[in-house]
Design a protein around this motif. Structure first.
Motif, PDB file in Angstrom:
ATOM      1  N   ILE A   1     -33.945  39.731 -36.429  1.00  0.00           N
ATOM      2  CA  ILE A   1     -34.533  38.999 -35.307  1.00  0.00           C
ATOM      3  C   ILE A   1     -33.548  37.935 -34.835  1.00  0.00           C
ATOM      4  O   ILE A   1     -33.159  37.056 -35.609  1.00  0.00           O
ATOM      5  CB  ILE A   1     -35.869  38.340 -35.700  1.00  0.00           C
ATOM      6  CG1 ILE A   1     -36.857  39.391 -36.241  1.00  0.00           C
ATOM      7  CG2 ILE A   1     -36.458  37.590 -34.523  1.00  0.00           C
ATOM      8  CD1 ILE A   1     -37.275  40.444 -35.272  1.00  0.00           C
ATOM      9  N   ASN A   2     -33.143  38.011 -33.576  1.00  0.00           N
ATOM     10  CA  ASN A   2     -32.268  37.008 -32.986  1.00  0.00           C
ATOM     11  C   ASN A   2     -33.143  35.899 -32.425  1.00  0.00           C
ATOM     12  O   ASN A   2     -33.780  36.040 -31.380  1.00  0.00           O
ATOM     13  CB  ASN A   2     -31.417  37.635 -31.878  1.00  0.00           C
ATOM     14  CG  ASN A   2     -30.388  36.658 -31.321  1.00  0.00           C
ATOM     15  OD1 ASN A   2     -30.705  35.509 -31.017  1.00  0.00           O
ATOM     16  ND2 ASN A   2     -29.151  37.121 -31.173  1.00  0.00           N
ATOM     17  N   GLU A   3     -33.197  34.757 -33.135  1.00  0.00           N
ATOM     18  CA  GLU A   3     -34.111  33.688 -32.764  1.00  0.00           C
ATOM     19  C   GLU A   3     -33.754  33.062 -31.424  1.00  0.00           C
ATOM     20  O   GLU A   3     -34.635  32.608 -30.688  1.00  0.00           O
ATOM     21  CB  GLU A   3     -34.151  32.625 -33.866  1.00  0.00           C
ATOM     22  CG  GLU A   3     -34.753  33.140 -35.163  1.00  0.00           C
ATOM     23  CD  GLU A   3     -35.039  32.031 -36.151  1.00  0.00           C
ATOM     24  OE1 GLU A   3     -34.692  30.867 -35.865  1.00  0.00           O
ATOM     25  OE2 GLU A   3     -35.628  32.333 -37.209  1.00  0.00           O
ATOM     26  N   ASP A   4     -32.474  33.020 -31.086  1.00  0.00           N
ATOM     27  CA  ASP A   4     -32.083  32.455 -29.790  1.00  0.00           C
ATOM     28  C   ASP A   4     -32.648  33.286 -28.644  1.00  0.00           C
ATOM     29  O   ASP A   4     -33.188  32.752 -27.670  1.00  0.00           O
ATOM     30  CB  ASP A   4     -30.554  32.387 -29.680  1.00  0.00           C
ATOM     31  CG  ASP A   4     -29.944  31.355 -30.619  1.00  0.00           C
ATOM     32  OD1 ASP A   4     -30.672  30.422 -31.005  1.00  0.00           O
ATOM     33  OD2 ASP A   4     -28.759  31.488 -30.966  1.00  0.00           O
ATOM     34  N   ILE A   5     -32.516  34.612 -28.781  1.00  0.00           N
ATOM     35  CA  ILE A   5     -33.032  35.497 -27.731  1.00  0.00           C
ATOM     36  C   ILE A   5     -34.543  35.414 -27.648  1.00  0.00           C
ATOM     37  O   ILE A   5     -35.121  35.249 -26.571  1.00  0.00           O
ATOM     38  CB  ILE A   5     -32.588  36.948 -27.982  1.00  0.00           C
ATOM     39  CG1 ILE A   5     -31.083  37.098 -27.731  1.00  0.00           C
ATOM     40  CG2 ILE A   5     -33.371  37.923 -27.094  1.00  0.00           C
ATOM     41  CD1 ILE A   5     -30.545  38.495 -27.992  1.00  0.00           C
TER      42      ILE A   5
END
Length: 411
Positions: free
Chosen positions: A265-269
């Motif tokens: 999971i890319n938290e920024d995206i």
């Protein structure tokens, strides 16, 4: 009604963006709800401590019990058991319409506290993609059935309890706004307040005092109902400040799915996606396309690169959400089929399988459902009691779907 706002230090104001009237303890230009205010809680929690969904349910229950309310166990999500106008419970008030709100049947307690699983499939395509939409969510409520000879409380006490609860869990009440609005549903209507904090609506306080007539007019009713709805998933979300509500509410299931699929999971995206989605009224695929483009642009990514990163993460969230919805549906008596509520269950089930295939998962739907049931049964013993039944239905439906796909390919 204005008296309690005065006592609590709230002042009536008008939003310079949308024009709605609202109450706040501090002077502000905007009403506190999106799109007038952007989400300001992601990576910046709004409470003193983080709460998961079941911790916030416990705190909600204990707070209202201390304020004189009786806890009532959740109702089945299959509303057709007691009403003929809807299939599923879409809000806590569905449990009390029409028999209790009309006075024909006594309420199970009065005043009531309850945390009711509710299912809404009208925006199923948004689930997993906006950070906030779910097929199944938990509506906390303190509900009051007021009769002329037994009037318990109305606006002032309702607003006071709402203010005290959010203060109790550590939200700075200067960040809370009460927006004046109007509610209607299930043949009733009345004034309401939408309660917001940092760009997200956390609760709606409804004061049902009219019957909606067939011609659209309204008729005052003798029984006045306090119908409150607290979005417990959203409250857990703002207390943790996670990128999405899914991370806040089904983290153990999400983590297990990530482990099985290798998806990171890319938290920024996801965080930026949720912030932009919060500013949009997403109703159709065109809105979703616009959302995706805006997020990609804000992160300086091509749309292709954004989708490559985002779609596997969205599939993880969709599978976690949908299996929770299915667990309640099947445990409460819905059998997947091609008609009525059974069609809705089959829709959710087959969407889940399709997203599992998108991730090239080797596990069966039954394997994934076992993960969800292990998580849910810790908080809902009736789910554990129905585990064998749920697994049998899931296995049978998965076999039927595979046969349908095989037949379609041969044709």
């Amino acid at each position: 009604m204005v008296e309690i706002f005065d006592e609590l230090g709230y002042k009536k104001q008008t939003c310079k963006t949308c024009g709605q009237e609202f109450y706040s303890q501090v002077d502000r230009d905007t009403c506190g709800d999106a799109p007038c205010d952007e989400y300001e809680f992601i990576a910046n929690p709004a409470t003193d401590k983080p709460y998961n969904l079941y911790e916030i349910q416990k705190v909600f229950r204990e707070f209202l019990e201390s304020e004189g309310h009786t806890h009532v166990h959740r109702y089945p999500v299959l509303a057709k058991r007691w009403r003929d106008d809807v299939f599923l419970v879409g809000a806590s008030i569905f449990c009390f319409q029409p028999w209790i709100t009309s006075g024909l049947v006594k309420p199970p307690a009065n005043p009531i506290e309850m945390a009711q699983p509710s299912i809404r499939l009208n925006d199923v395509d948004n689930v997993g993609r906006t950070g906030r939409h779910m097929t199944c969510f938990t509506m906390g409520t303190h509900t009051v059935i007021n009769k002329e000879d037994d009037f318990i409380y109305w606006e002032d006490r309702t607003i006071e309890l709402c203010h005290k609860f959010f203060e109790h869990i550590g939200i700075n009440t200067e960040e809370i706004t009460f927006i004046k609005s109007w509610w209607s549903g299930g043949g009733n209507e009345g004034p309401c307040y939408e309660v917001c904090c940092r760009g997200v609506e956390l609760a709606t306080l409804v004061f049902i005092q009219y019957e909606t007539l067939e011609n659209g007019d309204k008729k005052e009713i003798p029984i006045k109902v306090v119908d409150t709805g607290y979005g417990l998933e959203r409250i857990a979300w703002i207390s943790q400040g996670t990128p999405t509500a899914y991370d806040a509410c089904f983290a153990p299931v999400v983590d297990k799915l990530k482990e099985l699929t290798g998806v990171e999971i890319n938290e920024d995206i996801q965080g930026r996606n949720a912030q932009i989605a919060g500013m949009m009224d997403i109703e159709d695929i065109g809105d979703l396309k616009e959302l995706r483009q805006q997020v990609a642009d804000s992160l300086n990514l091509s749309l292709e690169d954004y989708l490559k990163a985002a779609e596997p993460m969205e599939a993880i969230y969709i599978i976690a959400d949908h299996t929770r919805c299915l667990a309640f549906m099947i445990a409460d008596g819905i059998i997947p089929s091609n008609v009525k509520e059974g069609y809705l269950a089959r829709l959710v089930l087959r969407r889940t399988i399709r997203f599992m295939k998108d991730l090239n998962m080797k596990e069966s739907l039954a394997d994934v459902m076992a993960i969800q049931l292990d998580f849910l049964s810790k908080f809902y013993p009736e789910i554990r009691d129905s585990e064998e039944h749920i697994m049998n239905i899931i296995t049978l439906e998965e076999e039927r779907y595979a046969a349908t796909v095989k037949k379609g390919k041969s044709i």
